[in-house]
Design an enzyme around this catalytic site. Structure first.
Site, PDB file in Angstrom:
ATOM      1  N   THR A  52      -2.820  10.592  -4.030  1.00 42.64           N
ATOM      2  CA  THR A  52      -1.845   9.289  -4.372  1.00 42.64           C
ATOM      3  C   THR A  52      -0.586   9.295  -3.443  1.00 42.64           C
ATOM      4  OG1 THR A  52      -0.827   8.376  -6.406  1.00 42.64           O
ATOM      5  CG2 THR A  52      -0.549  10.617  -6.154  1.00 42.64           C
ATOM      6  N   ASN A  53       0.334   8.705  -3.828  1.00 36.42           N
ATOM      7  CA  ASN A  53       1.435   8.561  -3.001  1.00 36.42           C
ATOM      8  C   ASN A  53       2.734   8.795  -3.775  1.00 36.42           C
ATOM      9  OD1 ASN A  53       2.227   5.774  -3.953  1.00 36.42           O
ATOM     10  ND2 ASN A  53      -0.062   5.543  -3.164  1.00 36.42           N
ATOM     11  N   ASP A  54       3.767   8.370  -3.281  1.00 42.02           N
ATOM     12  CA  ASP A  54       5.201   8.719  -3.756  1.00 42.02           C
ATOM     13  C   ASP A  54       5.817   7.709  -4.428  1.00 42.02           C
ATOM     14  OD1 ASP A  54       5.547  11.465  -3.090  1.00 42.02           O
ATOM     15  OD2 ASP A  54       6.266  10.881  -0.985  1.00 42.02           O
TER      16      ASP A  54
ATOM     17  N   ALA B 232       1.564   0.571  -4.665  1.00 39.91           N
ATOM     18  CA  ALA B 232       1.281   1.321  -3.412  1.00 39.91           C
ATOM     19  C   ALA B 232      -0.056   1.748  -3.758  1.00 39.91           C
ATOM     20  CB  ALA B 232       2.065   2.543  -3.316  1.00 39.91           C
TER      21      ALA B 232
END
Length: 403
Positions: A208-210, A275
């Site tokens: 995943t991402n932030d 995102a």
């Protein structure tokens, strides 16, 4: 603000009460008729006479006063109200509203009020971050009340933190957005995506991402406040759903792609603020991948995920607007301009997430707004709700321009 709009201002016990005096003055100057309700705790900071002089109306403080023998005071005031503003709103009044407690004039009248309500929290950061306060604020938002984000700054306790009551001018700006009126976005079918998608490696791990989802949620809230019919398609976040917004929960990029392409058929505007994971494992293990004593390395083969904006571009019909986001760490304008053209976007919101305070997992952002026929517009670093307003302003102007 419409002349003589009826605003009921509820003032509760916080050191920020002095700001409510300035807010009263601004409301009067805008043409509103203002009536003030004060709690006993608020009276410890400022006398009712101050608000009475500014508002030119008697201040309600006691639910047993019986000021009007021909009416039930709290019901009369509730029925009179076009907009209720609670500023400053302490943890106490927020808890009462969230849990249906009506034991003083303020909470009793608010309980009877059916008009829109704006809650402006003001308290110490530790109180604001208390799980009970968070639950209560989430409940108010779920119930359709608008809750402003407190400011960061120097607190009464002598240190920096979140919890300051926003300045009266900022509150007035939010009040203006709650003023019922027709805008270019009124009745528009808008899709907003938010959050970071997840791609499974095994049952306990994922890529995943932030992304916190805050930017997308702020845009969805701003769109709804301007009269749009908003569907928020959200990957996992820790955020409460914005008031007046339909929610669709997704997990993976493919889930998001399916939800977007399905909803886009009836949409007027798509804002792709999510995102999206660009890659996913070619295969996901059915069981947790265990560490091996014989091997210190593990290789995961990745493949590209669905290009959602490319799919949407193939479906796009005249009159539909598509807005993309680009999080970059280098060559911001060059990379953003390429994406604007290749994805056939009407607007692209680009930010350099390598800069402090910008982008993922924070409360602030700074963006550059690109359009095919205009010079780029660069915002200053600001709270994401402020950035959302600026982005939606540009979308609204685009809607007006294209009829």
């Amino acid at each position: 603000m419409a002349t003589q709009r009826h605003v009921a201002l509820y003032v509760t016990g916080s050191i920020a009460v002095y700001k409510a005096l300035a807010l009263t003055r601004l409301l009067i100057k805008s043409g509103a008729a203002v009536r003030v309700v004060m709690t006993k705790a608020a009276e410890a900071f400022v006398t009712p006479l101050s608000f009475q002089i500014l508002s030119k109306n008697a201040v309600a403080t006691d639910m047993f006063a019986g000021a009007d023998v021909k009416a039930v005071d709290h019901i009369e005031l509730a029925d009179w109200t076009d907009l209720a503003v609670v500023a400053p709103a302490t943890a106490d009044i927020i808890g009462k509203l969230a849990n249906g407690i009506a034991d003083d004039m303020a909470s009793l009248t608010l309980m009877a009020t059916t008009a829109p309500k704006l809650i402006v929290p003001a308290m110490n950061q530790h109180m604001l971050d208390n799980p009970a306060t968070k639950r209560n604020i989430a409940t108010l938002q779920k119930d359709g009340l608008t809750v402003m984000e407190p400011d960061n700054g120097f607190l009464a306790e002598g240190y920096q933190g979140r919890g300051r009551m926003p300045e009266p001018e900022t509150i007035m700006q939010r009040i203006e957005t709650l003023n019922p009126q027709t805008t270019p976005l009124t009745g528009k079918n808008v899709i907003v995506t938010a959050g970071g998608t997840r791609e499974r490696i095994d049952p306990v791990r994922f890529i995943t991402n932030d992304s916190s989802g805050k930017m997308g949620y702020a845009i969805a809230e701003e769109m709804a406040q301007r009269g749009a019919d908003v569907t928020l398609i959200s990957a996992p976040t820790k955020l409460a759903p914005p008031a007046g917004v339909a929610m669709v929960d997704v997990l993976t990029t493919e889930d998001l792609a399916d939800a977007v392409t399905s909803a886009f058929k009836q949409a007027d505007i798509l804002v792709m603020a999510a995102a999206v994971a660009d890659f996913k494992p070619i295969s996901s293990a059915d069981q947790k991948i265990k560490k091996s004593a014989d091997n210190d390395e593990m290789t995961i083969k990745l493949t590209k995920t669905a290009d959602i904006l490319k799919r949407v571009a193939q479906m796009k019909r005249p009159g539909q607007l598509t807005v993309g986001f680009a999080a970059e760490t280098q060559n911001l304008l060059d990379n953003a301009q390429k994406k604007l053209i290749s994805k056939q976007l009407d607007l692209l919101i680009a930010n350099d997430v390598s800069k402090p305070g910008v982008g993922f997992n924070g409360d602030t952002n700074q963006v550059t707004i690109l359009q095919p026929d205009q010079a780029p517009i660069k915002t200053t670093l600001a709270d994401k709700h402020v950035i959302a307003k600026q982005v939606v302003d540009q979308i609204s102007q685009r809607v007006q321009k294209e009829g």
